[in-house]
Design a protein around this motif. Structure first.
Motif, PDB file in Angstrom:
ATOM      1  N   LEU A  25       0.903  -1.124  -0.041  1.00 52.28           N
ATOM      2  CA  LEU A  25      -0.037   0.153  -0.184  1.00 52.28           C
ATOM      3  C   LEU A  25       0.979   1.199  -0.099  1.00 52.28           C
ATOM      4  O   LEU A  25       0.509   2.270  -0.890  1.00 52.28           O
ATOM      5  CB  LEU A  25      -0.896  -0.110   1.128  1.00 52.28           C
ATOM      6  N   ALA A  26       1.840   1.189   0.743  1.00 56.92           N
ATOM      7  CA  ALA A  26       2.665   2.176   0.727  1.00 56.92           C
ATOM      8  C   ALA A  26       3.489   2.650  -0.383  1.00 56.92           C
ATOM      9  O   ALA A  26       3.674   3.672  -0.922  1.00 56.92           O
ATOM     10  CB  ALA A  26       3.828   2.180   2.104  1.00 56.92           C
ATOM     11  N   ALA A  27       3.967   1.345  -0.943  1.00 52.34           N
ATOM     12  CA  ALA A  27       4.588   1.391  -2.474  1.00 52.34           C
ATOM     13  C   ALA A  27       3.681   1.870  -3.428  1.00 52.34           C
ATOM     14  O   ALA A  27       4.271   2.775  -4.190  1.00 52.34           O
ATOM     15  CB  ALA A  27       5.344   0.210  -2.547  1.00 52.34           C
ATOM     16  N   SER A  28       2.453   1.718  -3.281  1.00 52.79           N
ATOM     17  CA  SER A  28       1.518   2.211  -4.269  1.00 52.79           C
ATOM     18  C   SER A  28       1.286   3.761  -4.154  1.00 52.79           C
ATOM     19  O   SER A  28       1.205   4.332  -5.201  1.00 52.79           O
ATOM     20  CB  SER A  28       0.055   1.372  -4.388  1.00 52.79           C
ATOM     21  N   LEU A  29       1.155   4.074  -2.786  1.00 48.44           N
ATOM     22  CA  LEU A  29       0.894   5.406  -2.724  1.00 48.44           C
ATOM     23  C   LEU A  29       2.138   6.267  -3.326  1.00 48.44           C
ATOM     24  O   LEU A  29       2.165   7.031  -3.702  1.00 48.44           O
ATOM     25  CB  LEU A  29       0.875   5.786  -1.218  1.00 48.44           C
ATOM     26  N   ALA A  30       3.368   5.531  -2.718  1.00 48.96           N
ATOM     27  CA  ALA A  30       4.590   6.184  -3.122  1.00 48.96           C
ATOM     28  C   ALA A  30       4.828   6.393  -4.625  1.00 48.96           C
ATOM     29  O   ALA A  30       5.272   7.343  -5.360  1.00 48.96           O
ATOM     30  CB  ALA A  30       5.808   5.452  -2.511  1.00 48.96           C
ATOM     31  N   ALA A  31       4.485   5.268  -5.363  1.00 50.24           N
ATOM     32  CA  ALA A  31       4.280   5.150  -6.997  1.00 50.24           C
ATOM     33  C   ALA A  31       3.636   6.396  -7.330  1.00 50.24           C
ATOM     34  O   ALA A  31       4.121   6.951  -8.397  1.00 50.24           O
ATOM     35  CB  ALA A  31       4.046   3.747  -7.330  1.00 50.24           C
ATOM     36  N   ASN A  32       2.314   6.256  -6.871  1.00 53.95           N
ATOM     37  CA  ASN A  32       1.469   7.358  -7.324  1.00 53.95           C
ATOM     38  C   ASN A  32       2.073   8.865  -7.174  1.00 53.95           C
ATOM     39  O   ASN A  32       2.040   9.573  -8.146  1.00 53.95           O
ATOM     40  CB  ASN A  32       0.076   7.266  -6.663  1.00 53.95           C
ATOM     41  N   SER A  33       2.477   8.930  -6.000  1.00 57.26           N
ATOM     42  CA  SER A  33       3.354  10.491  -5.871  1.00 57.26           C
ATOM     43  C   SER A  33       4.319  10.441  -6.743  1.00 57.26           C
ATOM     44  O   SER A  33       4.598  11.699  -7.294  1.00 57.26           O
ATOM     45  CB  SER A  33       3.574  10.330  -4.379  1.00 57.26           C
ATOM     46  N   VAL A  36       3.236  11.507 -10.013  1.00 57.58           N
ATOM     47  CA  VAL A  36       2.973  12.841 -10.452  1.00 57.58           C
ATOM     48  C   VAL A  36       4.396  13.799 -10.370  1.00 57.58           C
ATOM     49  O   VAL A  36       4.432  14.635 -11.218  1.00 57.58           O
ATOM     50  CB  VAL A  36       2.060  13.367  -9.128  1.00 57.58           C
ATOM     51  N   SER A  37       5.134  13.210  -9.481  1.00 50.35           N
ATOM     52  CA  SER A  37       6.258  14.288  -9.323  1.00 50.35           C
ATOM     53  C   SER A  37       7.153  14.009 -10.597  1.00 50.35           C
ATOM     54  O   SER A  37       7.636  15.022 -11.035  1.00 50.35           O
ATOM     55  CB  SER A  37       7.232  13.784  -8.261  1.00 50.35           C
ATOM     56  N   ASP A  39       5.722  13.459 -13.628  1.00 47.77           N
ATOM     57  CA  ASP A  39       5.150  13.974 -14.809  1.00 47.77           C
ATOM     58  C   ASP A  39       5.531  15.453 -14.632  1.00 47.77           C
ATOM     59  O   ASP A  39       5.843  16.273 -15.738  1.00 47.77           O
ATOM     60  CB  ASP A  39       3.829  13.863 -14.545  1.00 47.77           C
ATOM     61  N   VAL A  40       5.599  16.083 -13.310  1.00 47.26           N
ATOM     62  CA  VAL A  40       5.777  17.531 -13.359  1.00 47.26           C
ATOM     63  C   VAL A  40       7.265  17.910 -13.694  1.00 47.26           C
ATOM     64  O   VAL A  40       7.653  18.753 -14.566  1.00 47.26           O
ATOM     65  CB  VAL A  40       5.614  17.956 -11.753  1.00 47.26           C
ATOM     66  N   ALA A  41       8.232  16.683 -13.427  1.00 45.67           N
ATOM     67  CA  ALA A  41       9.630  17.132 -13.823  1.00 45.67           C
ATOM     68  C   ALA A  41       9.987  17.001 -15.111  1.00 45.67           C
ATOM     69  O   ALA A  41      10.659  17.754 -15.687  1.00 45.67           O
ATOM     70  CB  ALA A  41      10.600  16.128 -12.913  1.00 45.67           C
ATOM     71  N   PHE A  42       9.279  15.895 -15.625  1.00 45.54           N
ATOM     72  CA  PHE A  42       9.358  15.643 -17.068  1.00 45.54           C
ATOM     73  C   PHE A  42       8.763  16.605 -18.071  1.00 45.54           C
ATOM     74  O   PHE A  42       9.281  17.210 -19.090  1.00 45.54           O
ATOM     75  CB  PHE A  42       8.832  14.258 -17.614  1.00 45.54           C
ATOM     76  N   ASP A  43       7.615  17.125 -17.611  1.00 42.65           N
ATOM     77  CA  ASP A  43       6.889  18.290 -18.257  1.00 42.65           C
ATOM     78  C   ASP A  43       7.818  19.525 -18.131  1.00 42.65           C
ATOM     79  O   ASP A  43       8.027  20.439 -19.010  1.00 42.65           O
ATOM     80  CB  ASP A  43       5.720  18.766 -17.605  1.00 42.65           C
ATOM     81  N   GLY A  44       8.384  19.887 -16.882  1.00 47.77           N
ATOM     82  CA  GLY A  44       9.165  20.974 -16.929  1.00 47.77           C
ATOM     83  C   GLY A  44      10.301  20.983 -17.883  1.00 47.77           C
ATOM     84  O   GLY A  44      10.828  21.925 -18.558  1.00 47.77           O
ATOM     85  N   GLY A  45      11.013  19.731 -17.843  1.00 42.09           N
ATOM     86  CA  GLY A  45      12.064  19.427 -18.709  1.00 42.09           C
ATOM     87  C   GLY A  45      11.611  19.889 -20.145  1.00 42.09           C
ATOM     88  O   GLY A  45      12.549  20.565 -21.047  1.00 42.09           O
ATOM     89  N   LEU A  46      10.463  19.305 -20.635  1.00 41.28           N
ATOM     90  CA  LEU A  46      10.220  19.520 -22.005  1.00 41.28           C
ATOM     91  C   LEU A  46       9.928  20.870 -22.276  1.00 41.28           C
ATOM     92  O   LEU A  46      10.224  21.482 -23.339  1.00 41.28           O
ATOM     93  CB  LEU A  46       8.571  18.850 -22.160  1.00 41.28           C
ATOM     94  N   ARG A  47       9.150  21.714 -21.386  1.00 43.06           N
ATOM     95  CA  ARG A  47       8.959  22.928 -21.537  1.00 43.06           C
ATOM     96  C   ARG A  47      10.097  23.930 -21.411  1.00 43.06           C
ATOM     97  O   ARG A  47      10.370  24.608 -22.338  1.00 43.06           O
ATOM     98  CB  ARG A  47       8.121  23.466 -20.247  1.00 43.06           C
ATOM     99  N   GLU A  48      11.089  23.413 -20.734  1.00 41.75           N
ATOM    100  CA  GLU A  48      12.480  24.230 -20.797  1.00 41.75           C
ATOM    101  C   GLU A  48      13.319  23.874 -22.197  1.00 41.75           C
ATOM    102  O   GLU A  48      13.825  24.881 -22.546  1.00 41.75           O
ATOM    103  CB  GLU A  48      13.272  23.580 -19.538  1.00 41.75           C
ATOM    104  N   HIS A 147       8.862   6.315 -21.989  1.00 40.12           N
ATOM    105  CA  HIS A 147      10.207   6.534 -21.238  1.00 40.12           C
ATOM    106  C   HIS A 147       9.779   6.919 -19.748  1.00 40.12           C
ATOM    107  O   HIS A 147      10.366   6.371 -18.960  1.00 40.12           O
ATOM    108  CB  HIS A 147      10.739   7.863 -21.934  1.00 40.12           C
ATOM    109  N   ARG A 148       8.705   7.750 -19.716  1.00 36.26           N
ATOM    110  CA  ARG A 148       8.106   7.906 -18.379  1.00 36.26           C
ATOM    111  C   ARG A 148       7.749   6.866 -17.567  1.00 36.26           C
ATOM    112  O   ARG A 148       7.803   6.670 -16.279  1.00 36.26           O
ATOM    113  CB  ARG A 148       6.992   9.001 -18.511  1.00 36.26           C
TER     114      ARG A 148
END
Lengths: 453, 219
Positions: A25-33, A36-37, A39-48, A147-148
């Motif tokens: 359960l902890a691993a799945s919550l961590a995986a979901n988090s 999201v992180s 996606d944000v990081a990769f999206d930031g990379g894409l935009r930059e 890749h993600r």
């Protein structure tokens, strides 16, 4: 019979499954988090990347090709290393969608997303679109979504694989913890197991963990009630012996005086019949009182008792009431006779064995009593008794075949007493090394005699 | 013999008293320990029959008390308590024998005889004095092989004298052996019984020591 449930096994399985489930359960919550992180990081990379790439691409294109509006042939940017592949691809497009420029691994066809600034998903791609200041050219930077996923899966696997180590370690840890935690339970169990008719002392409740103290208190309460009941039974057996025997003794003695005084009178024979009935009643009363005392659980002694002096008293007493034509021989083969038996219970057992030998043994052979360190054997002359009859002799109210009129309780009383003391009564016929005879042997395995109450 | 019976059960005590008296012995029956102490302090008994549970105390306390005073009177315990531990306690306290109620009166007689013989220094129940043969176990006497017809009191006098051949037995000792407390005793009762005995066993076997008592010949 169903197998008893193991608390340790249940705790190991349930706690291990629980720990694994919580971990997952902890691993799945961590995986979901993490997703999201990521996606944000990769999206930031894409935009930059897009923001840095757009002016560079525009400048490069103008230097080489002129204004974007004048050039219509799509141009592919080659890779420095042909064997490599691009992690991020891009297309530079005109407002009408035409591709002006694209990276080596970018598709030759335009991405299927509108030329609106911002993020969009198209098929396997995550795309970021940005336009030039004059909106005359756009750049779309794309990253394969696989890749993600691969990055995310790698992270998730890194979280999950310790479970393989966690399960055995957790089971071992729980086993050791439960074992240590149950030590007071085992100690309590041993304490309770040590209680029997001769040892009804309270448990040492103050030494128990708080959680076990209610159990200790409850067991102490039970022991106290059992002790009260046993005391009542013993007191009843003892008092009733006195209350029954005394009037019986008075009646018998008065009757025997009457028989003497009726000498020559025809009523004397009737009085003798009454006397015989009283004597039978005396025997039956004796046996029933002995049985009551044996059933009250009085036989077990908490410590081994030296019985040789008591044996001599019983044998001496038996010799005094022996018919003139009978003989008792006592062979002492050891300087002591030790057994965990109450001395009164021993007296009852020995008297019954000797009475049995006197009643059923043939008068042409002496009664032989052999004493060993932890056993006594009483032998008498007798025709061979079949195994079937022998097996039934320790049943209550079971009479042998040699002489009518017995009560059928003597050997049953001895057997009850021996079971309580952890000993054994063995009946044998013919006597070992002989062609006939009967032997009753009381023996205690030493020093580990356990009670069978 | 003079016997002290300490027993609080009326039926049993009465029967035992009658049985022993019928055997020619003198018997005093007490139902309480304080009466027993009083009787014991005034009379020299040959045997005590002792119950263990009495209204005013324990029989074992009485036994320990008299043994503490070095009184070696033989004691047979009569009790309804058949536990071996109590029996051993009784024997350790100084009892000579132990009978569990209910018992046969004939067995009581045999035990009394056996204990008396042990104390008399001759456990052999048969005493032979010249032509006279006395079987204490069978309570019979023969003269030259012929069975003598003796009354209970004649038997008691003969047995008392025969237990210690050659030893002087006072008239008072013989009276004590024959008569219980409260019995009407004629002043010449002992002489009467000795005289009757002499007629049956002959004049020579019992000698009179004038003013002191009687003794039976040592041979």
């Amino acid at each position: 019979m169903t197998r008893a449930r193991s608390l340790t096994r249940w705790l190991i399985v349930s706690l291990t499954v629980g720990a694994v489930a919580l971990w997952l359960l902890a691993a799945s919550l961590a995986a979901n988090s993490l997703r999201v992180s990521l996606d944000v990081a990769f999206d930031g990379g894409l935009r930059e990347t897009a923001e840095r790439l757009l002016p560079l691409a525009l400048d490069g294109f103008r230097d080489e090709m002129g204004d974007p509006g004048e050039q219509r042939d799509a141009h592919e940017i080659p890779l420095y290393d042909d064997a490599a592949s691009e992690y991020i691809v891009y297309q530079m497009r005109l407002p009408d969608g035409e591709i002006l420029l694209r990276s080596h691994d970018a598709p030759a066809t335009p991405f299927d997303v509108p030329l609106q600034p911002g993020f969009a998903d198209s098929g396997p791609w995550r795309i970021y679109t940005i336009g030039s200041a004059g909106r005359d050219a756009f750049i779309q930077v794309a990253e394969a979504r696989v890749h993600r996923s691969q990055s995310l899966m790698g992270s998730i696997l890194a979280l999950i694989w310790p479970i393989a180590l966690l399960i055995p370690l957790s089971a071992l840890g729980i086993y050791l913890a439960v074992r240590a935690g149950l030590r007071p339970v085992r100690a309590l169990s041993s304490e309770i197991a040590a209680r029997h008719a001769a040892n009804l002392t309270p448990l040492a409740v103050s030494n128990l963990p708080v959680e076990l103290q209610p159990i200790g208190d409850a067991v102490d309460g039970l022991i106290s009630r059992v002790e009260t009941a046993l005391e009542a039974e013993r007191a009843f057996a003892s008092n009733s012996a006195h209350e029954l025997r005394t009037p019986l003794a008075g009646t018998l003695a008065q009757l025997q005086r009457l028989i003497v005084e009726l000498d020559g009178h025809p009523e004397q024979e009737r009085a003798r019949q009454v006397e015989l009935s009283l004597l039978r009643l005396r025997t039956l009363t004796d046996r029933l009182l002995q049985l009551a005392r044996a059933d009250a659980g009085m036989a077990r002694a908490s410590e081994p008792v030296e019985l040789l002096p008591a044996l001599r008293v019983v044998v001496d007493d038996a010799r005094r009431r022996l018919p003139a034509d009978r003989q008792i021989l006592l062979a002492e083969t050891s300087p002591s006779l030790l057994a965990p038996i109450d001395i009164d219970a021993f007296g009852i057992a020995m008297r019954n064995l000797i009475d049995n030998a006197i009643s059923h043994g043939t008068s042409d052979q002496p009664i032989r009593i052999e004493q060993y360190e932890h056993a006594i054997e009483v032998k008498n002359g007798s025709p061979v008794i079949s195994a079937e009859v022998l097996a039934g002799l320790t049943r209550r109210f079971e009479r042998g075949t040699s002489r009518p009129g017995g009560v059928g309780l003597g050997l049953s009383i001895v057997d009850t007493i021996m079971r309580q003391t952890g000993g054994e009564l063995t009946l044998t016929s013919p006597v070992l090394g002989s062609s006939d005879g009967f032997s009753a042997r009381m023996s205690w395995s030493w020093p580990t005699a356990k009670t069978n109450e | 013999m003079r016997i002290l019976l300490i027993e609080d059960d009326v039926a049993l005590g009465g029967a035992v008293r009658d049985h022993i008296a019928a055997g020619g012995h003198a018997i005093d029956w007490m139902t309480r320990l304080d009466d027993a102490f009083a009787a014991h302090s005034t009379v020299s008994y040959d045997l005590i029959l002792l119950d263990l549970n009495l209204p005013d105390g324990r029989g074992l306390d009485f036994l320990r008390s008299i043994r503490k005073e070095s009184d070696m009177t033989p004691v047979i315990i009569l009790t309804a308590m058949d536990q071996l531990s109590i029996r051993i306690d009784g024997l350790n306290a100084g009892a000579d024998d132990y009978l569990v109620k209910p018992f046969d009166l004939s067995e009581l007689t045999a035990r009394i005889g056996a204990v008396a013989r042990r104390y008399g220094g001759n456990p052999n129940p048969v005493i032979t004095i010249g032509p006279l043969q006395i079987d204490q176990a069978q309570r019979s006497a023969r003269l030259d092989g012929r069975v003598l017809d003796l009354t209970a009191r004649e038997w008691t006098v003969l047995e008392k004298l025969a237990q210690h051949p050659g030893v002087l037995v006072s008239k008072a000792q013989l009276e004590d052996a024959i008569f219980a407390f409260g019995a009407e005793v004629e002043s010449n009762a002992v002489e009467v019984y000795v005289s009757r005995l002499r007629k049956k066993i002959g004049n020579d076997l019992i000698q009179t020591v004038r003013g002191l008592g009687y003794r039976i010949a040592d041979e």
